[in-house]
Design a protein around this motif. Structure first.
Motif, PDB file in Angstrom:
ATOM      1  N   GLU A   1       0.832  -1.213   0.000  1.00 50.60           N
ATOM      2  CA  GLU A   1       0.000   0.000   0.000  1.00 50.60           C
ATOM      3  C   GLU A   1       0.861   1.254   0.000  1.00 50.60           C
ATOM      4  O   GLU A   1       0.563   2.230  -0.691  1.00 50.60           O
ATOM      5  N   GLN A   2       1.925   1.206   0.782  1.00 47.02           N
ATOM      6  CA  GLN A   2       2.802   2.373   0.883  1.00 47.02           C
ATOM      7  C   GLN A   2       3.491   2.659  -0.457  1.00 47.02           C
ATOM      8  O   GLN A   2       3.572   3.808  -0.890  1.00 47.02           O
ATOM      9  N   ARG A   3       3.971   1.608  -1.108  1.00 44.64           N
ATOM     10  CA  ARG A   3       4.628   1.799  -2.420  1.00 44.64           C
ATOM     11  C   ARG A   3       3.632   2.338  -3.443  1.00 44.64           C
ATOM     12  O   ARG A   3       3.944   3.225  -4.226  1.00 44.64           O
ATOM     13  N   HIS A   4       2.405   1.800  -3.422  1.00 38.81           N
ATOM     14  CA  HIS A   4       1.360   2.248  -4.345  1.00 38.81           C
ATOM     15  C   HIS A   4       1.029   3.733  -4.104  1.00 38.81           C
ATOM     16  O   HIS A   4       0.934   4.523  -5.044  1.00 38.81           O
ATOM     17  N   ALA A   5       0.873   4.115  -2.835  1.00 39.13           N
ATOM     18  CA  ALA A   5       0.570   5.514  -2.506  1.00 39.13           C
ATOM     19  C   ALA A   5       1.718   6.427  -2.934  1.00 39.13           C
ATOM     20  O   ALA A   5       1.489   7.529  -3.456  1.00 39.13           O
TER      21      ALA A   5
ATOM     22  N   ALA B   1       3.762  10.514  -6.700  1.00 40.45           N
ATOM     23  CA  ALA B   1       4.797  10.942  -7.647  1.00 40.45           C
ATOM     24  C   ALA B   1       4.184  11.238  -9.011  1.00 40.45           C
ATOM     25  O   ALA B   1       4.550  12.232  -9.665  1.00 40.45           O
ATOM     26  N   GLU B   2       3.251  10.399  -9.449  1.00 39.65           N
ATOM     27  CA  GLU B   2       2.590  10.631 -10.744  1.00 39.65           C
ATOM     28  C   GLU B   2       1.783  11.929 -10.714  1.00 39.65           C
ATOM     29  O   GLU B   2       1.819  12.719 -11.658  1.00 39.65           O
ATOM     30  N   ARG B   3       1.052  12.161  -9.632  1.00 38.56           N
ATOM     31  CA  ARG B   3       0.267  13.387  -9.492  1.00 38.56           C
ATOM     32  C   ARG B   3       1.184  14.614  -9.516  1.00 38.56           C
ATOM     33  O   ARG B   3       0.891  15.605 -10.178  1.00 38.56           O
ATOM     34  N   ASN B   4       2.305  14.547  -8.810  1.00 39.12           N
ATOM     35  CA  ASN B   4       3.254  15.662  -8.800  1.00 39.12           C
ATOM     36  C   ASN B   4       3.833  15.909 -10.191  1.00 39.12           C
ATOM     37  O   ASN B   4       4.019  17.062 -10.600  1.00 39.12           O
TER      38      ASN B   4
END
Length: 184
Positions: free
Chosen positions: A151-155, A160-163
């Motif tokens: 979950e942490q890696r996915h978040a 990062a993609e949003r940024n």
């Protein structure tokens, strides 16, 4: 010579019990003995980290008005913050510490810097000890949640993609704005 004394304890317990206050009273009384008299005493139950101290403000005002020395038992009872002490020294009131009767402005600055460093060291040691005790009890600290690593890696990836999208969008807006300004 007249003195206005300022006594401070950090918590209500020593304030109610007199522990701390009595030893400060004795130190300032011993300092004043044979040199003058105490014109006023101000007591504050407040953390030394707080800069908003009404009793200290009153003590300074009275000392300034009557031309008295603001007397404290120990420098760390006043503050452990160099900027705070520097501002007090600019208030136009002579400040003396019973534990350092020979102290001048320069020495007060130096001793405050040492006290500030000591306060930070105490805080760091306390924090490390508390974290070590929590870890020894089995408390998971920080992002240390092995069962939720996926979950942490996915978040993190989503963030990062949003940024990255946001950065591209901002760059495009900036380019359009620049192009418009060139054509105007």
């Amino acid at each position: 010579m007249h003195y206005v004394t300022y006594l401070r304890v950090s918590t209500d317990c020593p304030g109610k019990s007199g522990l701390g206050l009595e030893s400060q009273r004795k130190a300032v009384a011993d300092h004043v003995a044979g040199k003058g008299e105490i014109a006023a005493e101000y007591v504050e139950i407040e953390s030394g980290k707080k800069n908003d101290r009404p009793q200290l403000a009153r003590a300074l005002a009275v000392a300034k008005r009557i031309g008295a020395v603001l007397l404290i038992a120990k420098l760390d009872r006043l503050a452990r913050n160099v900027a705070f002490i520097a501002n007090l020294l600019e208030a136009g009131v002579e400040i003396a510490a019973a534990d350092m009767p020979e102290a001048n402005r320069v020495l007060l600055h130096v001793m405050t810097a040492v006290a500030e460093h000591e306060a930070q060291a105490i805080s760091d040691r306390t924090r490390r000890a508390a974290l070590a005790a929590a870890k020894a009890r089995g408390v998971a600290l920080g992002w240390s949640m092995p069962g939720r690593a996926g979950e942490q890696r996915h978040a993190a990836r989503k963030g990062a993609e949003r940024n990255a999208r946001k950065a591209v969008s901002m760059r495009q807006m900036s380019c359009r704005s620049f192009a418009r300004s060139r054509t105007s």
